[in-house]
Design an enzyme around this catalytic site. Structure first.
Site, PDB file in Angstrom:
ATOM      1  N   LYS A  94      -5.146 -25.055  34.877  1.00 16.48           N
ATOM      2  CA  LYS A  94      -6.437 -24.959  35.565  1.00 16.48           C
ATOM      3  C   LYS A  94      -6.785 -26.266  36.265  1.00 16.48           C
ATOM      4  O   LYS A  94      -7.193 -26.276  37.422  1.00 16.48           O
ATOM      5  CB  LYS A  94      -7.534 -24.591  34.577  1.00 16.48           C
ATOM      6  CG  LYS A  94      -8.911 -24.409  35.228  1.00 16.48           C
ATOM      7  CD  LYS A  94     -10.021 -24.246  34.207  1.00 16.48           C
ATOM      8  CE  LYS A  94      -9.898 -22.977  33.427  1.00 16.48           C
ATOM      9  NZ  LYS A  94     -11.049 -22.766  32.508  1.00 16.48           N
ATOM     10  N   ARG A 131      -7.892 -19.941  26.372  1.00 17.78           N
ATOM     11  CA  ARG A 131      -7.450 -19.008  25.330  1.00 17.78           C
ATOM     12  C   ARG A 131      -7.941 -17.589  25.566  1.00 17.78           C
ATOM     13  O   ARG A 131      -7.512 -16.663  24.879  1.00 17.78           O
ATOM     14  CB  ARG A 131      -7.903 -19.521  23.966  1.00 17.78           C
ATOM     15  CG  ARG A 131      -9.401 -19.773  23.850  1.00 17.78           C
ATOM     16  CD  ARG A 131      -9.688 -20.567  22.588  1.00 17.78           C
ATOM     17  NE  ARG A 131     -11.083 -20.954  22.459  1.00 17.78           N
ATOM     18  CZ  ARG A 131     -11.609 -22.041  23.022  1.00 17.78           C
ATOM     19  NH1 ARG A 131     -10.869 -22.827  23.780  1.00 17.78           N
ATOM     20  NH2 ARG A 131     -12.884 -22.355  22.823  1.00 17.78           N
ATOM     21  N   HIS A 186       9.213 -10.124   2.393  1.00 17.13           N
ATOM     22  CA  HIS A 186      10.305 -10.820   1.707  1.00 17.13           C
ATOM     23  C   HIS A 186      10.163 -12.338   1.833  1.00 17.13           C
ATOM     24  O   HIS A 186      11.125 -13.067   1.599  1.00 17.13           O
ATOM     25  CB  HIS A 186      11.644 -10.358   2.273  1.00 17.13           C
ATOM     26  CG  HIS A 186      11.886  -8.898   2.077  1.00 17.13           C
ATOM     27  ND1 HIS A 186      12.512  -8.382   0.961  1.00 17.13           N
ATOM     28  CD2 HIS A 186      11.564  -7.821   2.835  1.00 17.13           C
ATOM     29  CE1 HIS A 186      12.577  -7.066   1.049  1.00 17.13           C
ATOM     30  NE2 HIS A 186      12.004  -6.693   2.183  1.00 17.13           N
TER      31      HIS A 186
END
Length: 532
Positions: A210, A268, A385
């Site tokens: 930006k 974001r 796992h």
């Protein structure tokens, strides 16, 4: 707009504190009867949220509704979408910006809530559509007249995490002969490895910043330019830019094409702007990107519903606040049972923790309540796992948010022992939610599971561009609504800046252009690290 109220002053918070003294016990044998599971379900945009395995009852839900109403969460959400200046702290210098990422997908509305911002989004979409048509037709091509097959996005933070997560989630839908790649880390080994795997002669490099001055991005851009030059290619024929109007990168002499991002869209929250649109449009096609926007738009509208039981983003926000502020949970695990959502938790880490990791209220005083939790996660069943041991038997209670789909993307599956792989995937997801809730008694304490660990299951039909857009907007809106409730500014990131300032000092010393005192911590660290 509703007057901002501190979280500690909300009457509903006192009621919730009382209710939290004896929260719903999920470990009771009769804790999940059929009527509870059926009732505690909310739906929007093709997703069902199953939240019976949260430590709530009707009294808690009623108090959470009161909390939302008292804090004026929907009024604040509407004000944000209409262009109110939300990025501010009363009495202190701040960015004083609008927050209008939702305007990027309000293009489907006959009466956009922020008409000027939506008109700018439409202008950028038209520019993108024209550019992609030129790429498709060969009007935009390399010096040998060959079409471009790869787009490499160079950016960091919001200019990488969201677009990368969305591309990986939807890679199945990419156009024949098209793909995307990404460079973010300033680590030169990352850039070298990515560049080495590309046919640069048929690669467009999309530089996203930006300000046009982000150090990591500009450094990686120079590495890419050098690689193009070494290959005998003209960088001006291979680079495009997504940047702010008038930034140093807004230069047609250096870039084949340029697209604009605006101050009112935070990094974001920018994946549905040109920050994500250019690469996603190239790799998936313009129509697929439009479908992603459509899904996000529909979820934005769903977030307007007053009743929390019918408003997925608001309900998820309030359940998170219940777990964080009243049950004392410090972290939340986002666990997608879809390998395509591999990087979605990483995107949410930034979106949530950079937004709500704050300790000052919008009224300028230190908060006296907990704000954003630690957000993390990995796909299942792999995680089962790995770290699920702690989720089941650890001393820390970690609320879990499972995300899954009834149908696979590719439709290539196999039946083993009477069930398909997708059925096994969904069964594992549902089983984990049940196991965390109900636990298991056993004479051997090492085999005992206390249960009573809250979780929700968000399940959709299939991970499509529309579904991905809705999922993205669901979490974006959840995060913003929580910030409104905590009365913090979710749209700046001052905490990121101090490290940048200190890094600049260290780099200045390493380059020999800034003299540091021998006793300064920076000097000692450079020496101890063997960098001077």
């Amino acid at each position: 707009m509703t007057t901002w109220k501190d979280f500690a002053d909300l009457k509903a918070a006192r009621k919730l504190e009382e209710l939290a003294r004896s929260p719903y016990n999920l470990a009771r044998p009769d804790s999940l009867p059929p009527e509870r599971i059926a009732e505690y379900k909310a739906s929007a945009c093709g997703f069902d949220l199953l939240y019976a395995a949260q430590r709530i009852n009707d009294s808690v839900l009623a108090a959470l509704q009161e909390l939302a109403d008292e804090a004026g969460l929907l009024e604040q959400y509407e004000a944000m979408r209409r262009g109110a200046v939300m990025n501010r702290i009363v009495g202190h210098a701040s960015e004083e910006r609008q927050v209008l990422h939702t305007a990027c997908r309000d293009v489907f509305s006959d009466a956009p809530l922020a008409p000027e911002a939506t008109a700018q989004a439409e202008e950028q979409l038209a520019r993108l559509k024209s550019f992609l048509a030129d790429v498709d037709s060969g009007a935009v091509c390399n010096e040998q007249g060959e079409t471009f097959t790869t787009m490499l996005q160079v950016g960091i933070g919001g200019s990488d995490l969201g677009p990368r997560a969305l591309y990986l989630a939807l890679e199945k839908y990419r156009l024949p002969g098209r793909k995307a790649a990404f460079i973010a880390n300033v680590d030169p080994d990352d850039a070298a490895a990515v560049l080495a795997g590309l046919d640069l002669s048929r690669t467009l490099i999309n530089v996203v910043s930006k300000s046009g001055s982000t150090l990591e991005t500009r450094t990686n851009e120079e590495l890419a330019r050098a690689a193009l030059a070494e290959a005998g290619l003209n960088p001006a024929r291979h680079l495009v830019a997504v940047t702010g109007a008038g930034s140093p990168m807004d230069d047609p002499a250096k870039y084949l094409a340029s697209f604009h991002m605006h101050d009112y869209i935070g990094g974001r929250y920018s994946a549905t702007s040109m920050v994500g649109g250019v690469t996603l449009g190239f790799a998936l096609g313009y129509d697929a990107f439009i479908e992603l926007l459509r899904g996000a738009h529909e979820m934005d509208k769903a977030a307007e519903e007053q009743d929390i039981r019918s408003n997925l983003p608001l309900l998820m926000a309030l359940l998170g606040i219940w777990n964080r502020n009243f049950l004392g949970c410090n972290t939340v695990a986002v666990l997608p049972y879809s390998q395509a959502l591999l990087r979605f938790p990483a995107h949410l880490q930034q979106c949530d923790m950079e937004s709500n990791g704050k300790q000052v209220s919008r009224l300028g005083s230190p908060v006296t309540w907990k704000t954003g939790p630690i957000v993390w996660g990995e796909p299942g069943t792999n995680g089962q796992h790995a770290f699920y041991q702690l989720l089941h038997q650890g001393a820390e209670i970690v609320p879990a948010e499972f995300i899954g789909f009834r149908r696979s993307q590719h439709g290539r599956d196999i039946t083993v022992n009477g069930t398909t792989s997708q059925q096994k995937l969904v069964a594992n997801m549902l089983a984990q939610s049940l196991a965390m809730a109900q636990g298991r008694e056993h004479d051997n304490p090492n085999k005992c599971f206390s249960g009573n660990r809250p979780s929700s299951v968000l399940i959709g039909e299939q991970l499509t561009p529309y579904a991905m857009g809705a999922l993205l907007a669901l979490y974006e809106n959840r995060i913003a609504l929580q910030g409104f409730c905590w009365n913090i500014n979710s749209f700046d990131q001052e905490g990121v800046q101090l490290g940048k300032v200190l890094a600049d000092r260290l780099l200045g010393a390493m380059a020999g252009v800034q003299e540091l005192s021998p006793d300064a911590p920076e000097s000692s660290l450079l020496k101890a690290a063997g960098m001077v």
